[in-house]
Design a protein around this motif. Sequence first.
Motif, PDB file in Angstrom:
ATOM      1  N   LEU A 293       1.177  -1.478  -0.093  1.00  0.00           N
ATOM      2  CA  LEU A 293       0.145  -0.068  -0.250  1.00  0.00           C
ATOM      3  C   LEU A 293       0.573   1.209   0.094  1.00  0.00           C
ATOM      4  O   LEU A 293       1.378   1.315   0.375  1.00  0.00           O
ATOM      5  CB  LEU A 293      -0.707  -0.088   1.144  1.00  0.00           C
ATOM      6  N   ILE A 294       0.876   2.062  -0.745  1.00  0.00           N
ATOM      7  CA  ILE A 294       1.566   3.457  -0.770  1.00  0.00           C
ATOM      8  C   ILE A 294       0.546   4.271  -0.958  1.00  0.00           C
ATOM      9  O   ILE A 294      -0.459   4.964  -0.645  1.00  0.00           O
ATOM     10  CB  ILE A 294       1.876   3.772  -2.501  1.00  0.00           C
ATOM     11  N   GLU A 295       1.683   5.605  -0.463  1.00  0.00           N
ATOM     12  CA  GLU A 295       1.376   6.820   0.426  1.00  0.00           C
ATOM     13  C   GLU A 295       0.273   7.653  -0.324  1.00  0.00           C
ATOM     14  O   GLU A 295      -1.371   8.147   0.104  1.00  0.00           O
ATOM     15  CB  GLU A 295       1.946   7.596   1.315  1.00  0.00           C
ATOM     16  N   ASN A 296       0.487   7.408  -1.604  1.00  0.00           N
ATOM     17  CA  ASN A 296      -0.305   8.643  -2.541  1.00  0.00           C
ATOM     18  C   ASN A 296      -1.912   7.634  -3.055  1.00  0.00           C
ATOM     19  O   ASN A 296      -2.726   8.067  -3.644  1.00  0.00           O
ATOM     20  CB  ASN A 296       0.488   8.292  -4.409  1.00  0.00           C
ATOM     21  N   ASP A 297      -2.157   6.381  -2.349  1.00  0.00           N
ATOM     22  CA  ASP A 297      -3.437   6.265  -2.286  1.00  0.00           C
ATOM     23  C   ASP A 297      -3.775   6.171  -1.306  1.00  0.00           C
ATOM     24  O   ASP A 297      -5.301   6.067  -1.488  1.00  0.00           O
ATOM     25  CB  ASP A 297      -3.520   4.548  -3.491  1.00  0.00           C
ATOM     26  N   ILE A 298      -2.896   6.230  -0.132  1.00  0.00           N
ATOM     27  CA  ILE A 298      -3.844   6.176   0.290  1.00  0.00           C
ATOM     28  C   ILE A 298      -4.372   7.664   0.551  1.00  0.00           C
ATOM     29  O   ILE A 298      -5.405   8.082   1.081  1.00  0.00           O
ATOM     30  CB  ILE A 298      -2.962   6.403   2.288  1.00  0.00           C
ATOM     31  N   ARG A 299      -3.750   8.931   0.046  1.00  0.00           N
ATOM     32  CA  ARG A 299      -4.114  10.118   0.452  1.00  0.00           C
ATOM     33  C   ARG A 299      -5.003  10.382  -0.529  1.00  0.00           C
ATOM     34  O   ARG A 299      -6.585  11.020  -0.267  1.00  0.00           O
ATOM     35  CB  ARG A 299      -3.054  10.707  -0.244  1.00  0.00           C
ATOM     36  N   ALA A 300      -5.242   9.279  -2.148  1.00  0.00           N
ATOM     37  CA  ALA A 300      -5.838   9.987  -2.968  1.00  0.00           C
ATOM     38  C   ALA A 300      -7.926   9.376  -2.352  1.00  0.00           C
ATOM     39  O   ALA A 300      -8.824   9.902  -2.912  1.00  0.00           O
ATOM     40  CB  ALA A 300      -6.744   8.614  -4.311  1.00  0.00           C
ATOM     41  N   ILE A 301      -7.616   8.376  -1.877  1.00  0.00           N
ATOM     42  CA  ILE A 301      -9.253   7.843  -1.225  1.00  0.00           C
ATOM     43  C   ILE A 301      -9.764   8.240   0.157  1.00  0.00           C
ATOM     44  O   ILE A 301     -10.512   8.331   0.332  1.00  0.00           O
ATOM     45  CB  ILE A 301      -8.628   6.383  -1.135  1.00  0.00           C
TER      46      ILE A 301
END
Length: 382
Positions: A293-301
């Motif tokens: 899991l990457i931080e970019n995707d966490i921020r987007a969700i």
Amino acid sequence: MKKFYTLIIFCLVVFNIQAQAIYKSIDSYKLGQERELKVQLPRNYDPESKRTYPLVIVLDGDYLFEPVAGNIDYQAYWEDIPDCIVVGVKQADTREDDLFYAEETSFPIHEGADFYEFMGAELIPFIEQNYKASKFRIIVGHDKSANYINYYLFKDVPMFRAFISLSPDFAPKIADRLTQRLAIIEQETFYYMATADADLKVLRESIVEADSTIKSIENPKLQYTFDNFEDANHYSLVGRGIPKALNEIFSLYKPINGKEYNEKVLTYEGSPYDYLVKKYEDIEYFYGFEKKLIENDIRAIAAASKKKDDLESLENLAKLVKKKFPKSMLSAYYMGMYYEKEGNLRKALIRYKSGLLLEPSQYIDKEIMLEKIYDLQEETDN
């Protein structure tokens, strides 16, 4: 434009310094000789780890290995594609024999058939015995070797899932048979083909004709991409085709960008959190390994959950982040965000304060945590 391509080449050279090729040889019973290989492993490759890596086999490895390996190393560094094991097969002295096919059938015979068997029965097992290669395999060819890679599609279960065909010199009838095969293939398959305006005329005509039939195929298992580059020739199209092909093959793997966020995340029938789970499950299904899991995707969700006022999605995301990154400020930040959105400012403040003792992430550091703390303290005081 020349300065742009010079910069790209410079970047690939610099990055490739960090990932030097390992020279190996394999004693082949099928070929009756030793065959030299070039192998590039990921930068942080750990032979003791359980992690496996997509395998990229490069024919014409004498000249095609470096551009492929350099592009993979560069894009993997920025997490646009996964780390891969790249293997180049040297063919400078054996190319004509290796790629030989019968004029009558257009399929490999004699030395060409031996090379076909060598790839499946010896080379891939050799790589899998010595390196952490996954079952997701890509094969790359140019000119005659781009024609040759098609033969691996005609097996009932092809050993490769992705094909990069750069200016193929098609054997007679192979383009038609390729179209027929791609139309009925039952395994998810990525197929990329490229030519250019200044490509060899005889090759370009057959490639454009093949594209006209392949692109009409309606098979949900096939992901097909074609490029017809302007201002490029038979050789320079290689440098432009490789990154485009990798881009398409690993499109699902890529971090969520603005386009995906607007067109897929926000319009998804389920919650933003459900979209994230499905995206990572699909990555594991298609590529054969679990993506971290990457931080970019966490921020987007998180942004999508807040925009849609989906508190449950934000809570599930916060719990997932806490599970995946227990020692990172990320866990405290997103649990704090959830409680703040819920209206429980006291719990949110506690979470943000606890984050000061944890490790900073790519985007979340002590300054951001303190800013959240000061804002909440001000709000609670009022």
